[in-house]
Design a protein around this motif. Structure first.
Motif, PDB file in Angstrom:
ATOM      1  N   PRO A 139       0.770  -1.215  -0.064  1.00  0.00           N
ATOM      2  CA  PRO A 139       0.139  -0.041  -0.061  1.00  0.00           C
ATOM      3  C   PRO A 139       0.787   1.357  -0.032  1.00  0.00           C
ATOM      4  N   GLU A 140       2.159   1.286   0.243  1.00  0.00           N
ATOM      5  CA  GLU A 140       3.122   2.199   0.200  1.00  0.00           C
ATOM      6  C   GLU A 140       3.147   2.789  -1.145  1.00  0.00           C
ATOM      7  N   ARG A 141       2.655   1.937  -2.041  1.00  0.00           N
ATOM      8  CA  ARG A 141       3.037   2.554  -3.532  1.00  0.00           C
ATOM      9  C   ARG A 141       1.930   3.537  -3.712  1.00  0.00           C
ATOM     10  N   CYS A 142       0.754   3.422  -2.968  1.00  0.00           N
ATOM     11  CA  CYS A 142      -0.198   4.340  -3.305  1.00  0.00           C
ATOM     12  C   CYS A 142      -0.183   5.599  -2.909  1.00  0.00           C
ATOM     13  N   ARG A 143       0.725   6.575  -3.815  1.00  0.00           N
ATOM     14  CA  ARG A 143       0.779   7.750  -3.488  1.00  0.00           C
ATOM     15  C   ARG A 143       1.142   8.742  -4.634  1.00  0.00           C
ATOM     16  N   LEU A 144       0.909   9.789  -4.677  1.00  0.00           N
ATOM     17  CA  LEU A 144       0.928  10.769  -5.800  1.00  0.00           C
ATOM     18  C   LEU A 144       1.738  11.815  -5.606  1.00  0.00           C
ATOM     19  N   ASP A 145       2.267  12.631  -6.756  1.00  0.00           N
ATOM     20  CA  ASP A 145       2.875  14.060  -6.527  1.00  0.00           C
ATOM     21  C   ASP A 145       1.976  14.985  -7.273  1.00  0.00           C
ATOM     22  N   ILE A 146       1.738  16.119  -6.632  1.00  0.00           N
ATOM     23  CA  ILE A 146       0.744  17.148  -7.414  1.00  0.00           C
ATOM     24  C   ILE A 146       2.054  18.332  -7.698  1.00  0.00           C
ATOM     25  N   TYR A 147       2.063  18.709  -9.048  1.00  0.00           N
ATOM     26  CA  TYR A 147       2.604  19.695  -9.842  1.00  0.00           C
ATOM     27  C   TYR A 147       1.653  21.047 -10.164  1.00  0.00           C
ATOM     28  N   TYR A 148       1.524  21.791  -9.557  1.00  0.00           N
ATOM     29  CA  TYR A 148       0.322  22.852 -10.031  1.00  0.00           C
ATOM     30  C   TYR A 148       1.190  24.363  -9.803  1.00  0.00           C
ATOM     31  N   PRO A 149       0.247  25.302 -10.905  1.00  0.00           N
ATOM     32  CA  PRO A 149       0.577  26.685 -10.754  1.00  0.00           C
ATOM     33  C   PRO A 149      -0.071  27.352  -9.341  1.00  0.00           C
ATOM     34  N   GLU A 150       0.834  27.742  -8.508  1.00  0.00           N
ATOM     35  CA  GLU A 150       0.632  28.296  -7.199  1.00  0.00           C
ATOM     36  C   GLU A 150      -0.232  29.449  -7.390  1.00  0.00           C
ATOM     37  N   GLY A 151      -1.455  29.595  -6.687  1.00  0.00           N
ATOM     38  CA  GLY A 151      -2.083  31.082  -6.842  1.00  0.00           C
ATOM     39  C   GLY A 151      -2.937  31.334  -8.055  1.00  0.00           C
ATOM     40  N   GLU A 152      -2.926  30.315  -8.803  1.00  0.00           N
ATOM     41  CA  GLU A 152      -3.790  30.413 -10.139  1.00  0.00           C
ATOM     42  C   GLU A 152      -5.174  29.731  -9.908  1.00  0.00           C
ATOM     43  N   THR A 153      -6.026  29.716 -10.658  1.00  0.00           N
ATOM     44  CA  THR A 153      -7.379  28.937 -10.493  1.00  0.00           C
ATOM     45  C   THR A 153      -7.852  28.816 -11.763  1.00  0.00           C
ATOM     46  N   GLY A 154      -8.800  27.588 -12.011  1.00  0.00           N
ATOM     47  CA  GLY A 154      -9.558  27.284 -13.105  1.00  0.00           C
ATOM     48  C   GLY A 154      -8.600  26.529 -14.285  1.00  0.00           C
ATOM     49  N   PHE A 155      -7.425  26.146 -13.832  1.00  0.00           N
ATOM     50  CA  PHE A 155      -6.336  25.270 -14.758  1.00  0.00           C
ATOM     51  C   PHE A 155      -6.884  24.009 -14.958  1.00  0.00           C
ATOM     52  N   SER A 156      -6.432  23.391 -16.191  1.00  0.00           N
ATOM     53  CA  SER A 156      -6.518  21.792 -16.346  1.00  0.00           C
ATOM     54  C   SER A 156      -5.486  21.103 -15.375  1.00  0.00           C
ATOM     55  N   THR A 157      -6.087  19.976 -15.340  1.00  0.00           N
ATOM     56  CA  THR A 157      -5.226  19.167 -14.663  1.00  0.00           C
ATOM     57  C   THR A 157      -5.006  17.734 -15.378  1.00  0.00           C
ATOM     58  N   VAL A 158      -3.621  17.208 -15.496  1.00  0.00           N
ATOM     59  CA  VAL A 158      -3.468  15.936 -16.321  1.00  0.00           C
ATOM     60  C   VAL A 158      -2.867  14.800 -15.178  1.00  0.00           C
ATOM     61  N   VAL A 159      -3.774  13.930 -14.970  1.00  0.00           N
ATOM     62  CA  VAL A 159      -3.359  12.687 -14.237  1.00  0.00           C
ATOM     63  C   VAL A 159      -2.291  11.832 -15.101  1.00  0.00           C
ATOM     64  N   TRP A 160      -1.405  11.365 -14.624  1.00  0.00           N
ATOM     65  CA  TRP A 160      -0.186  11.095 -15.309  1.00  0.00           C
ATOM     66  C   TRP A 160       0.091   9.610 -14.767  1.00  0.00           C
ATOM     67  N   PHE A 161       0.114   8.548 -15.655  1.00  0.00           N
ATOM     68  CA  PHE A 161       0.418   7.140 -15.042  1.00  0.00           C
ATOM     69  C   PHE A 161       1.756   6.762 -15.874  1.00  0.00           C
ATOM     70  N   HIS A 162       2.842   6.510 -15.043  1.00  0.00           N
ATOM     71  CA  HIS A 162       3.869   5.880 -15.435  1.00  0.00           C
ATOM     72  C   HIS A 162       3.661   4.590 -16.356  1.00  0.00           C
TER      73      HIS A 162
END
Length: 269
Positions: free
Chosen positions: A43-66
């Protein structure tokens, strides 16, 4: 079906952001757990990283699977998506053979459901969540987007995904799963663990990207071409297929990001 040639793709990749456009500051939040259960199966594999434009709103998000054949690999933020106005959520998932193919798909669904629940807190538009991945990641993208049961288990709707954008994913039953059944790599099969099994007319937009048919893995282009065709036959009107001439299975990911970003921009208009 569309074919991209080397010179055209190189020219497209060389184009940057509009001159003078101010780039937002980005922040990365690492190793966020998206689930805590998982039995004895890592279960320790079940983690994610979030890379986002801080202070911005309304942006699109890409969920990326290796990628990694469902047996290896680790989360990363693709360089081609950095500082592009998008947020990226890079996901680790449990791996075979320690776990089953169902566990891999279930983790992918749990992660995407987490993004739908939580991304608004970071400023993201939850109506513009795109799911993508390379190879095994492309396979997971299609499985959770076409077979509604995986996301439904987490109270999320697969049809709320803005688009599915698999890079050279398996459309037939994944070879790592087939090996557990004693089926050799060169023997294709289609069952409930094949995206092809779940073609339907009302799925999210589907942007299928493959490497060169002569350079790809074991008929990967052809199975994706059939996948594209059957989606259209089923009545799905928003399926596209791209073949990247001159690029093999591993190399095709770099130019494929141009298509992903172009489509996300189209959807924002």
């Amino acid at each position: 079906m569309k074919r991209f040639f080397y010179l055209l793709m190189t020219a497209a990749l060389s184009s940057g952001m509009v001159a003078g456009q101010e780039k937002p500051e980005y922040r990365t939040v690492r190793d966020v757990p998206y689930r805590t259960e998982g039995g004895t199966c890592s279960p320790e594999r079940c983690r994610l990283d979030i890379y986002y434009p801080e202070g911005e709103t309304g942006f699109s998000t890409v969920v990326w699977f290796h990628g990694g054949g469902l047996t290896s690999g680790s989360k990363f933020i693709p360089e081609q998506l950095k500082s592009s106005g998008l947020a990226v959520v890079a996901v680790n998932y449990r791996l075979m053979p320690e776990c089953s193919v169902s566990d891999c798909i279930d983790d992918a669904a749990a992660a995407v459901a987490w993004v739908f629940r939580e991304m608004k807190k970071y400023g993201g538009n939850t109506e513009r969540i795109f799911v993508s991945g390379h190879s095994a990641g492309g396979y997971l993208t299609c499985m959770i987007g076409l077979d509604r049961k995986w996301l439904k288990a987490y109270g999320a709707d697969a049809d709320s995904i803005a688009a599915l954008i698999p890079f050279s994913g398996q459309a037939i039953s994944h070879f790592a799963y087939r090996r557990t059944k004693g089926i050799k790599d060169t023997q294709p099969s289609i069952d409930e663990f094949a995206p092809l099994y779940h073609v339907r007319p009302d799925a999210p937009p589907l942007i299928i990207i493959s490497g060169d048919r002569e350079l790809e893995m074991l008929g990967r282009y052809e199975e994706n071409a059939y996948f594209w065709r059957m989606m259209k036959v089923a009545g799905h009107t928003q399926s596209r297929l791209y073949e990247l001439d001159g690029y093999n299975h591993g190399d095709m990911a770099a130019p494929a990001f141009h298509i992903l970003k172009q489509f996300v921009r189209e959807m924002a208009k």
